[in-house]
Design a protein around this motif. Sequence first.
Motif, PDB file in Angstrom:
ATOM      1  N   PRO A 169      19.160 -36.497 -45.100  1.00  0.00           N
ATOM      2  CA  PRO A 169      19.162 -37.615 -44.153  1.00  0.00           C
ATOM      3  C   PRO A 169      18.423 -37.313 -42.844  1.00  0.00           C
ATOM      4  O   PRO A 169      17.826 -38.207 -42.254  1.00  0.00           O
ATOM      5  N   ILE A 170      18.447 -36.056 -42.410  1.00  0.00           N
ATOM      6  CA  ILE A 170      17.758 -35.719 -41.160  1.00  0.00           C
ATOM      7  C   ILE A 170      16.257 -35.929 -41.315  1.00  0.00           C
ATOM      8  O   ILE A 170      15.607 -36.542 -40.473  1.00  0.00           O
ATOM      9  N   GLN A 226      14.747 -37.785 -43.514  1.00  0.00           N
ATOM     10  CA  GLN A 226      14.469 -39.206 -43.733  1.00  0.00           C
ATOM     11  C   GLN A 226      14.526 -39.982 -42.421  1.00  0.00           C
ATOM     12  O   GLN A 226      13.714 -40.882 -42.189  1.00  0.00           O
ATOM     13  N   ALA A 227      15.473 -39.645 -41.567  1.00  0.00           N
ATOM     14  CA  ALA A 227      15.626 -40.365 -40.297  1.00  0.00           C
ATOM     15  C   ALA A 227      14.421 -40.154 -39.386  1.00  0.00           C
ATOM     16  O   ALA A 227      14.000 -41.079 -38.686  1.00  0.00           O
ATOM     17  N   THR A 228      13.844 -38.965 -39.401  1.00  0.00           N
ATOM     18  CA  THR A 228      12.699 -38.722 -38.524  1.00  0.00           C
ATOM     19  C   THR A 228      11.419 -39.339 -39.068  1.00  0.00           C
ATOM     20  O   THR A 228      10.504 -39.608 -38.305  1.00  0.00           O
ATOM     21  N   LYS A 229      11.362 -39.568 -40.367  1.00  0.00           N
ATOM     22  CA  LYS A 229      10.170 -40.186 -40.953  1.00  0.00           C
ATOM     23  C   LYS A 229      10.261 -41.709 -40.975  1.00  0.00           C
ATOM     24  O   LYS A 229       9.273 -42.391 -41.211  1.00  0.00           O
ATOM     25  N   TRP A 230      11.442 -42.243 -40.699  1.00  0.00           N
ATOM     26  CA  TRP A 230      11.668 -43.685 -40.746  1.00  0.00           C
ATOM     27  C   TRP A 230      10.935 -44.372 -39.601  1.00  0.00           C
ATOM     28  O   TRP A 230      10.953 -43.928 -38.461  1.00  0.00           O
ATOM     29  N   PRO A 235      10.843 -47.950 -37.672  1.00  0.00           N
ATOM     30  CA  PRO A 235      11.494 -49.253 -37.536  1.00  0.00           C
ATOM     31  C   PRO A 235      10.462 -50.374 -37.555  1.00  0.00           C
ATOM     32  O   PRO A 235       9.303 -50.174 -37.203  1.00  0.00           O
TER      33      PRO A 235
END
Length: 134
Positions: A73-74, A76-80, A82
């Motif tokens: 998740p870490i 994925q969150a930085t590559k997301w 918005p």
Amino acid sequence: GTWATTKSDELKLATFERKILRRIYGPKKNNEGEYKVRTNQEIQDLYGEPNINGILKSSRLSWAGHVWRSEGPIGQATKWKPNTKRPRGRPRQRWKDRVVKDLRELGIEDGEELARDRDRWRQVVVAAMGLNGL
């Protein structure tokens, strides 16, 4: 992790570090028996360790390596990205922006690829200790 430090934050940290070290090492006595305040360079020479900003940058890059290698998740969150626009005005400094800036100071353009090789990344993290940043 660390916060996205600004130049002002780095100046305040460096000033605080020197203040504490000046208190620890105390004044310098000259030949006439008078005391004088140690200069910043004298304090740095006595201390002999990397300054607080170098340690901060090194820690930030170390964490960035973990994040970029992560598949969870870490990572994925930085590559997301918005789907919204950023607010008007000057963009806020993001953690990733600071990491990229630290890498540019070291002459590295693609940190995400380099982070996959742990041994080379460790060398980058150690090299970041020498960055003063001011």
